[in-house]
Scaffold this motif. Sequence first.
Motif, short mmCIF file in Angstrom:
data_model
loop_
_atom_site.label_atom_id
_atom_site.label_comp_id
_atom_site.label_asym_id
_atom_site.label_seq_id
_atom_site.Cartn_x
_atom_site.Cartn_y
_atom_site.Cartn_z
N VAL A 1 77.40 44.74 53.35
CA VAL A 1 77.26 44.54 51.91
C VAL A 1 76.75 43.13 51.66
N VAL A 2 75.80 43.00 50.74
CA VAL A 2 75.26 41.68 50.38
C VAL A 2 75.33 41.53 48.87
N ILE A 3 75.96 40.44 48.42
CA ILE A 3 76.14 40.25 46.98
C ILE A 3 75.77 38.82 46.60
N GLY A 4 75.06 38.68 45.50
CA GLY A 4 74.83 37.37 44.88
C GLY A 4 75.25 37.48 43.42
N LEU A 5 75.93 36.47 42.89
CA LEU A 5 76.39 36.54 41.50
C LEU A 5 75.61 35.57 40.62
N ILE B 1 74.96 30.08 36.38
CA ILE B 1 75.20 29.58 37.74
C ILE B 1 74.81 30.70 38.71
N VAL B 2 73.84 30.43 39.56
CA VAL B 2 73.30 31.47 40.44
C VAL B 2 73.71 31.18 41.88
N SER B 3 74.32 32.17 42.52
CA SER B 3 74.70 31.98 43.94
C SER B 3 73.62 32.55 44.84
N GLU B 4 73.56 32.06 46.04
CA GLU B 4 72.76 32.69 47.08
C GLU B 4 73.44 34.02 47.45
N PRO B 5 72.71 34.94 48.07
CA PRO B 5 73.33 36.22 48.44
C PRO B 5 74.24 36.06 49.66
N ASP B 6 75.30 35.26 49.51
CA ASP B 6 76.17 34.90 50.64
C ASP B 6 77.46 35.72 50.69
N ALA C 1 76.47 41.05 38.80
CA ALA C 1 76.58 41.18 40.26
C ALA C 1 75.34 41.85 40.82
N ASN C 2 74.66 41.17 41.73
CA ASN C 2 73.52 41.75 42.44
C ASN C 2 74.03 42.29 43.75
N VAL C 3 73.86 43.60 43.97
CA VAL C 3 74.48 44.26 45.12
C VAL C 3 73.43 45.01 45.92
N SER C 4 73.45 44.80 47.23
CA SER C 4 72.62 45.62 48.11
C SER C 4 73.38 45.89 49.39
N VAL C 5 72.91 46.84 50.15
CA VAL C 5 73.49 47.10 51.47
C VAL C 5 72.35 47.11 52.48
N THR D 1 67.13 41.33 57.21
CA THR D 1 66.37 41.39 55.96
C THR D 1 67.26 41.96 54.86
N LEU D 2 66.96 41.59 53.62
CA LEU D 2 67.79 42.05 52.52
C LEU D 2 67.38 43.45 52.08
N GLY D 3 68.40 44.25 51.73
CA GLY D 3 68.11 45.56 51.16
C GLY D 3 67.72 45.43 49.69
N THR D 4 67.29 46.55 49.10
CA THR D 4 66.95 46.53 47.68
C THR D 4 68.24 46.46 46.86
N ALA E 1 70.66 46.35 43.27
CA ALA E 1 70.86 46.72 41.87
C ALA E 1 71.64 45.58 41.23
N GLU E 2 71.37 45.32 39.96
CA GLU E 2 72.07 44.23 39.27
C GLU E 2 72.99 44.85 38.23
N ILE E 3 74.30 44.60 38.36
CA ILE E 3 75.26 45.14 37.39
C ILE E 3 75.58 44.05 36.38
P1 ADP Z 1 66.66 37.48 38.98
O1 ADP Z 1 66.74 36.15 38.32
O2 ADP Z 1 65.42 38.21 38.73
O3 ADP Z 1 67.87 38.32 38.70
P2 ADP Z 1 66.92 36.15 41.59
O4 ADP Z 1 65.99 36.29 42.75
O5 ADP Z 1 67.01 34.84 40.93
O6 ADP Z 1 66.61 37.29 40.56
O7 ADP Z 1 68.36 36.52 42.13
C1 ADP Z 1 69.43 36.66 41.31
C2 ADP Z 1 70.67 36.87 42.14
O8 ADP Z 1 70.53 37.98 42.99
C3 ADP Z 1 71.05 35.71 43.04
O9 ADP Z 1 72.44 35.52 42.91
C4 ADP Z 1 70.70 36.19 44.42
O10 ADP Z 1 71.56 35.63 45.38
C5 ADP Z 1 70.92 37.67 44.30
N1 ADP Z 1 70.12 38.49 45.20
C6 ADP Z 1 68.79 38.42 45.40
N2 ADP Z 1 68.39 39.37 46.25
C7 ADP Z 1 69.49 40.09 46.60
C8 ADP Z 1 69.75 41.21 47.44
N3 ADP Z 1 68.76 41.82 48.11
N4 ADP Z 1 71.01 41.66 47.55
C9 ADP Z 1 72.00 41.08 46.88
N5 ADP Z 1 71.83 40.02 46.08
C10 ADP Z 1 70.59 39.52 45.93
#
Ligand code: ADP
Length: 481
Positions: free
Chosen positions: A7-11, A155-160, A197-201, A208-211, A213-215
Amino acid sequence: MNARWEVVIGLETHAQLSTAAKIFSGASTAFGAAPNTQAAAVDIALPGVLPVLNRGAVERAIRFGLAVGGTIAPSSVFARKNYFYPDLPKGYQISQYEIPVVQGGTVTITTPAGEKTVRLTRAHLEEDAGKSLHEDFHGMTGIDLNRAGTPLLEIVSEPDLRSAEEAVAYARTLHALVRWIGICDGNMQEGSFRCDANVSVRPAGSTTLGTRAEIKNLNSFRFLERAIQFEVRRQVELIEDGGKVVQETRLYDPDRDETRSMRSKEDAQDYRYFPDPDLPPLVIDAAWIARVKASMPELPAAKKARFESQYALASADAAHVSASPELAAYYESAVAALPAGIANGPKLVANWMQGELAASLHRADLDIAQSPVGAAALGGLIARIADQTISGKLAKDVFDAMWAGEGDADAIIAARGLRQISDTGAIDALIDGVLAANPAIVAEFHAGKEKAFNALVGKVMAASKGKANPAQVNAALRSKL
Ligand code: ADP
Ligand code: MG
């Protein structure tokens, strides 16, 4: 979640900055006013008006940047993010795009698996939109522009983040931090703190990151956790059934505990970002940053580390008593109220704060700052336990009496005659009485039953109404037997 998927999430978190006025107008930001009573000409986009940046919003962004160890841009740029929506009267939102006010930084979270550092991409200033009102208008929609122009820090997090639990831990840590440094009231019911919440698997082991969805707009930690859990299940099932995740924006429905597609995801180009010609670049000089730095409180991580070393607290104890500035202030006042020379005093204070005090506050639905038992009073009680005036057990009764307003520990101990019996003669007399009255138990003890000893201790303690010094009773009983 099965082990074949990661699971990969960025907020993206929107924290409403706690300024009295809006970010580009003088209208009030107070919550709950009658619709459109707090919307100035700038907020409703009357022609010919110009935005003027609120210094307080910038100062709060600087505070955040310093707190997370990010870089404060010497010059950042406001941009227009263009889209059409009825609650956006200008037809664009003023935000920051290419050069945000804060770049980088980190937030350290604690999970059952240990500590983890989450990288931040950026934090930028922007204005909030208004609100559509769908009820009470008989088939029409009302627009309330009170919230339009409210200052936000996004506040944007990396997908960590790698699980719903980590995402919640991150959101909670960030929530505590923005309140701690005094830039956001954190009121989630009123929308002052909300997460996308940006969520991918992806297959386990993939880099590489999956596609994703942003909730959108999750305004409670519980919803954040459940929305992610649902979304992960949905994506895994979709892929395992041969389908493909599409990049889109989804909404979480708490009543049905599911996410639903809202719209396909816009690309940056859809927003036609460009620098806002009405606003000059935001210039922040080193002197301003230095002034803000000088006004910063001790930060959560530093305070916790100091408590661990200064008061010899375990990590979990230190975390609890430094969880908010109010708890930390209470803790340090209570410790300061202890007489010198009590070796385990700081540990006892931490125990009481997590035990009796936390339970009583919870029952009464009070914050630590509203506690009827103040820090000095708790320190006074703990001093009487440490010097063995009262036993730990009776101390709980004394605490309850303090809570009920009967006075400080010394007054209650005196009034109720709770002073611990440490007089050797008195204790010997109690023991002699118990031994004479219980020959059968004494015989069991001599027959080798260690349990009989505890029974006799219990009887002596009962005879003293709990007031005999337990350590002395043990020792004297042993030697008499
Ligand atoms: P946008 O501003 O269009 O929503 P960003 O590239 O700035 O897009 O990313 C927004 C958020 O999505 C960040 O928190 C980032 O870490 C996260 N994110 C980007 N790609 C992915 C992915 N493939 N899976 C999960 N989270 C992601
Ligand atoms: Mg986004």
